[in-house]
Design a protein around this motif. Structure first.
Motif, PDB file in Angstrom:
ATOM      1  N   SER A 158      59.504-128.321  14.633  1.00  0.00           N
ATOM      2  CA  SER A 158      59.444-127.070  15.393  1.00  0.00           C
ATOM      3  C   SER A 158      60.629-126.172  15.074  1.00  0.00           C
ATOM      4  O   SER A 158      60.476-124.963  14.854  1.00  0.00           O
ATOM      5  N   VAL A 159      61.820-126.757  15.044  1.00  0.00           N
ATOM      6  CA  VAL A 159      63.020-125.973  14.753  1.00  0.00           C
ATOM      7  C   VAL A 159      62.989-125.464  13.312  1.00  0.00           C
ATOM      8  O   VAL A 159      63.334-124.308  13.038  1.00  0.00           O
ATOM      9  N   ALA A 160      62.567-126.321  12.378  1.00  0.00           N
ATOM     10  CA  ALA A 160      62.486-125.915  10.974  1.00  0.00           C
ATOM     11  C   ALA A 160      61.493-124.766  10.807  1.00  0.00           C
ATOM     12  O   ALA A 160      61.733-123.830  10.025  1.00  0.00           O
ATOM     13  N   PHE A 161      60.378-124.825  11.539  1.00  0.00           N
ATOM     14  CA  PHE A 161      59.398-123.740  11.485  1.00  0.00           C
ATOM     15  C   PHE A 161      60.002-122.433  11.993  1.00  0.00           C
ATOM     16  O   PHE A 161      59.796-121.361  11.409  1.00  0.00           O
ATOM     17  N   GLN A 162      60.778-122.525  13.081  1.00  0.00           N
ATOM     18  CA  GLN A 162      61.428-121.327  13.612  1.00  0.00           C
ATOM     19  C   GLN A 162      62.411-120.733  12.602  1.00  0.00           C
ATOM     20  O   GLN A 162      62.459-119.516  12.406  1.00  0.00           O
ATOM     21  N   ILE A 163      63.196-121.595  11.979  1.00  0.00           N
ATOM     22  CA  ILE A 163      64.164-121.119  10.989  1.00  0.00           C
ATOM     23  C   ILE A 163      63.433-120.503   9.792  1.00  0.00           C
ATOM     24  O   ILE A 163      63.821-119.444   9.288  1.00  0.00           O
ATOM     25  N   GLY A 164      62.352-121.172   9.330  1.00  0.00           N
ATOM     26  CA  GLY A 164      61.582-120.631   8.209  1.00  0.00           C
ATOM     27  C   GLY A 164      61.014-119.255   8.522  1.00  0.00           C
ATOM     28  O   GLY A 164      61.053-118.349   7.687  1.00  0.00           O
ATOM     29  N   SER A 165      60.487-119.090   9.743  1.00  0.00           N
ATOM     30  CA  SER A 165      59.942-117.793  10.155  1.00  0.00           C
ATOM     31  C   SER A 165      61.039-116.726  10.191  1.00  0.00           C
ATOM     32  O   SER A 165      60.807-115.569   9.812  1.00  0.00           O
ATOM     33  N   THR A 166      62.224-117.106  10.626  1.00  0.00           N
ATOM     34  CA  THR A 166      63.338-116.156  10.675  1.00  0.00           C
ATOM     35  C   THR A 166      63.796-115.776   9.272  1.00  0.00           C
ATOM     36  O   THR A 166      64.125-114.614   9.000  1.00  0.00           O
ATOM     37  N   LEU A 167      63.814-116.751   8.360  1.00  0.00           N
ATOM     38  CA  LEU A 167      64.157-116.442   6.970  1.00  0.00           C
ATOM     39  C   LEU A 167      63.174-115.433   6.387  1.00  0.00           C
ATOM     40  O   LEU A 167      63.573-114.508   5.676  1.00  0.00           O
ATOM     41  N   LYS A 168      61.908-115.603   6.690  1.00  0.00           N
ATOM     42  CA  LYS A 168      60.896-114.664   6.212  1.00  0.00           C
ATOM     43  C   LYS A 168      61.118-113.288   6.810  1.00  0.00           C
ATOM     44  O   LYS A 168      61.007-112.261   6.111  1.00  0.00           O
ATOM     45  N   ARG A 169      61.435-113.247   8.104  1.00  0.00           N
ATOM     46  CA  ARG A 169      61.677-111.957   8.759  1.00  0.00           C
ATOM     47  C   ARG A 169      62.866-111.242   8.136  1.00  0.00           C
ATOM     48  O   ARG A 169      62.811-110.029   7.873  1.00  0.00           O
ATOM     49  N   ILE A 170      63.954-111.972   7.904  1.00  0.00           N
ATOM     50  CA  ILE A 170      65.139-111.369   7.296  1.00  0.00           C
ATOM     51  C   ILE A 170      64.811-110.855   5.898  1.00  0.00           C
ATOM     52  O   ILE A 170      65.261-109.779   5.488  1.00  0.00           O
ATOM     53  N   GLU A 171      63.999-111.621   5.168  1.00  0.00           N
ATOM     54  CA  GLU A 171      63.590-111.208   3.819  1.00  0.00           C
ATOM     55  C   GLU A 171      62.777-109.918   3.873  1.00  0.00           C
ATOM     56  O   GLU A 171      63.012-108.990   3.086  1.00  0.00           O
TER      57      GLU A 171
END
Length: 374
Positions: A158-171
């Motif tokens: 769950s946490v990894a998914f949140q971080i991945g989604s945030t990385l995509k948003r920043i990108e």
């Protein structure tokens, strides 16, 4: 000793992490904060994050509460070499949270620094994914734990998914900002045409007319008009160029290098041969590579002086950053710990080349080659 998370506290933790990530825009701060929140409020005792590129090269992007052995030699065992989880990620074999039963990094660290792993021998790993995009791995570990249960792995996912989604948003945000910058530069290009171009046209007409004049007073008036118009055009041009230059490079890359080297306490000798034209985006990337090279001089070389030479030849810009410091053995792959992986990624985007020439007690030369515009 930290207590295990209940379902209620697990949901609260995920909510807190989500709220933090939703507000964060800085990549480094985001990774550090999310990792700290996860470790501080669970039974996980330490964690680290790898970014992994398309070639399978990894970069240590963040870490928190590492055992002493993994901190040794500037996180050597996390920075250096490959391992099962990095290779499995690169092959597309990691899609869910997984217990790693034998970690070569922890084993090597324990062998060199006995007793300094703090009882940590195994870790769990989970890829950072958003849709079809994969960014790297989130790893966690605890003392005297050889595997984590399904609830702990579910939390990690769950946490990894949140971080991945945030990385995509920043990108995506970065791309949006780039689009805004392009539109602004198009506006400035129109301003350039409407102001400076018209003044240059006026200078051309006036100078042509002056050729046929015989009256000295009228010739003087024409020359004065040309002088005043050219001064005004230069003033307009400088104002537009300052707007076009990226932040930190308003006065040119050479001035930016001098300012940055002064900031980090490295004396830099700069030499430029020829004139060049590259896009602002490329100039930013080139500047970042030079910055990283100077950082390496400050941190690793044992000297406080470097030479930066930029030469234009055959439609390419050749840049070298040279120090006469300690150097290192490229055969031991310490280049990774010096940030060269990140530098190579930057230069790849520019369609250029990066070469490192170094050896023990032989200093270091970083050679950068980028194509330039006509």
């Amino acid at each position: 000793m930290k207590m295990g998370v209940s379902m209620k506290s697990k949901l609260k933790l995920l909510k807190d992490i989500a709220e933090f990530l939703n507000e964060e825009t800085d990549l480094k701060t985001m990774l550090d904060g999310a990792l700290r929140e996860l470790i501080d409020h669970t039974e996980f005792d330490t964690g680290w994050i790898f970014f992994i590129n398309d070639e399978g090269e990894h970069e240590l992007a963040a870490h928190y509460r590492l055992p002493p052995s993994l901190k040794k030699r500037e996180c050597h065992y996390l920075d250096d070499g490959s391992c099962w989880c990095v290779r499995a990620y690169h092959k597309g074999q990691l899609r869910t949270a997984t217990n790693i039963f034998v970690c070569s990094r922890l084993e090597k660290a324990q062998l060199e620094f006995p007793g300094e792993n703090k009882g940590i021998t195994h870790h769990a790993t989970m890829p950072l994914i958003s849709g079809s995009e994969s960014y790297g791995l989130l790893n966690v570990a605890s003392p005297d734990r050889e595997e984590f249960d399904k609830d702990e792995l579910a939390l990690l996912e769950s946490v990894a998914f949140q971080i991945g989604s945030t990385l995509k948003r920043i990108e995506l945000t970065a791309k949006e900002k780039e689009s805004i910058v392009i539109k602004e530069r198009q506006r400035l290009a129109r301003d350039l045409h409407d102001s400076v171009n018209q003044m240059l046209f006026s200078i051309g007409i006036t100078s042509h007319a002056a050729k046929s004049l015989s009256d000295a007073e009228k010739i003087d008036d024409a020359l004065s008009s040309i002088e005043n118009t050219s001064k005004h055009a230069m003033k307009e041009m400088k104002a537009l160029i300052w707007q076009l230059k990226p932040i930190g490079l308003e006065n040119g890359i050479l001035h930016a290098i001098e300012s940055y080297s002064g900031l980090i306490g490295v004396k830099v000798n700069i030499e430029l041969e020829g004139f060049y034209s590259i896009s602002d985006a490329a100039e930013i990337e080139l500047y970042r590579i030079i910055q990283e090279s100077l950082n390496n001089v400050m941190k690793h070389s044992g000297v406080k002086e470097a030479d930066v030479k930029m030469t234009v030849r055959d439609k390419k810009l050749y840049t070298t950053v040279t120090d006469r410091g300690a150097g290192f053995d490229l055969g031991n792959k310490r280049a990774t710990s010096y940030g060269f992986g990140n530098m190579r990624e930057r230069i790849r985007k520019l369609g250029g080349e990066l070469d490192i020439d170094t050896g023990i007690d032989e200093g270091t030369v970083v050679r950068i080659t980028v194509p330039i515009e006509e």
